[in-house]
Write an enzyme that holds these catalytic residues in place. Sequence first.
Site, PDB file in Angstrom:
ATOM      1  N   VAL A  96       0.950  -1.289   0.170  1.00 29.94           N
ATOM      2  CA  VAL A  96       0.010  -0.092  -0.044  1.00 29.94           C
ATOM      3  C   VAL A  96       1.056   1.271   0.001  1.00 29.94           C
ATOM      4  CG1 VAL A  96      -1.658   1.384   1.248  1.00 29.94           C
ATOM      5  CG2 VAL A  96      -1.805  -1.194   1.279  1.00 29.94           C
ATOM      6  N   GLU A  97       1.902   1.259   0.435  1.00 29.30           N
ATOM      7  CA  GLU A  97       2.987   2.286   0.909  1.00 29.30           C
ATOM      8  C   GLU A  97       4.060   2.601  -0.611  1.00 29.30           C
ATOM      9  OE1 GLU A  97       4.308   3.045   4.809  1.00 29.30           O
ATOM     10  OE2 GLU A  97       3.162   1.511   5.348  1.00 29.30           O
ATOM     11  N   MET A  98       5.019   1.760  -0.560  1.00 28.82           N
ATOM     12  CA  MET A  98       5.895   2.022  -1.557  1.00 28.82           C
ATOM     13  C   MET A  98       5.826   0.687  -2.527  1.00 28.82           C
ATOM     14  SD  MET A  98       9.315   3.737   0.253  1.00 28.82           S
ATOM     15  CE  MET A  98       9.278   5.463   0.564  1.00 28.82           C
TER      16      MET A  98
END
Length: 291
Positions: A96-98
């Site tokens: 979800v982030e990187m």
Amino acid sequence: MPLTAVPGLSAEKVELGRQLFKDKRLSRDNSVSCETCHDLKTNGSDSLPRSVGIDDKRGATRSPTVYNTTYNIAQFWDGRSRTLENQVSGPVHDPVEMGSHWGQVVNKLSQDKTLQKRFENLYPDGITAANIVDLIATFERSLVTLNSSFDQWLQGDESALTEDEKEGYSLFKAYGCISCHQGKNVGGNMYAYMGTMGDYFADRGQPVTKADFGRYNVTGNEVDKHLFKVPSLRLAALQKYFFHDASVSSLEDAIQMMAHYQLGRQINRSDVSKISKFLHTLVGQHPELSQ
């Protein structure tokens, strides 16, 4: 106790770690850096209830500040990382982030000959995952906000605080806020249940999510459900949202809700205002932070 800078940090490592903290090549599609969700100019967090990662995906909890994290007992709301080094890998691998991985990151950064030279000046083995982690963690250890009005007062300058701010500190202690928000970071050194004196999640009016289970997601122990790392209040006055779920967008409302659910007490508006004034005195200075 006043906040103090971490001694002995390499200026070269701090500067290169700073560059990597702002480098979007750490993400799969080169769209997200650490600073995307942790804006150093504002409060070390961001102004959204949920941060946005790659492909416009939303995180499960509010982004915590990266300022003063060196004095936390652990990192993340659920404390799943004991060290800053361990924490660095989390966002890089999180889909979800990187949404990336260290092999991909190292490969991309290695194409940058200038960057490669800077690494080789500091590490014999050049650009590696371990060295990237070391640099970012070193930079994060430098993110300490110093010389706040409160710290000046603690060091003997009686004129650093107004009478209302001093009374706010007294009320902060008298109501019991300091039972969880304590130490030089005014929090971050213990865990506490969200809703000790009331059913916060039932009253919230929203379905309970996995993120709401807190430490339980790390330990698997039923007793750890809804247990969270107590956040530092050092930069609380600069926040746009509060609590892990960003359910409140006013510092004054957050004070009243914490009094109700954590202390089983009601605080009148006058006292809330004075406590808020005290919390504003906790905001210190850092070259990256705009005020």
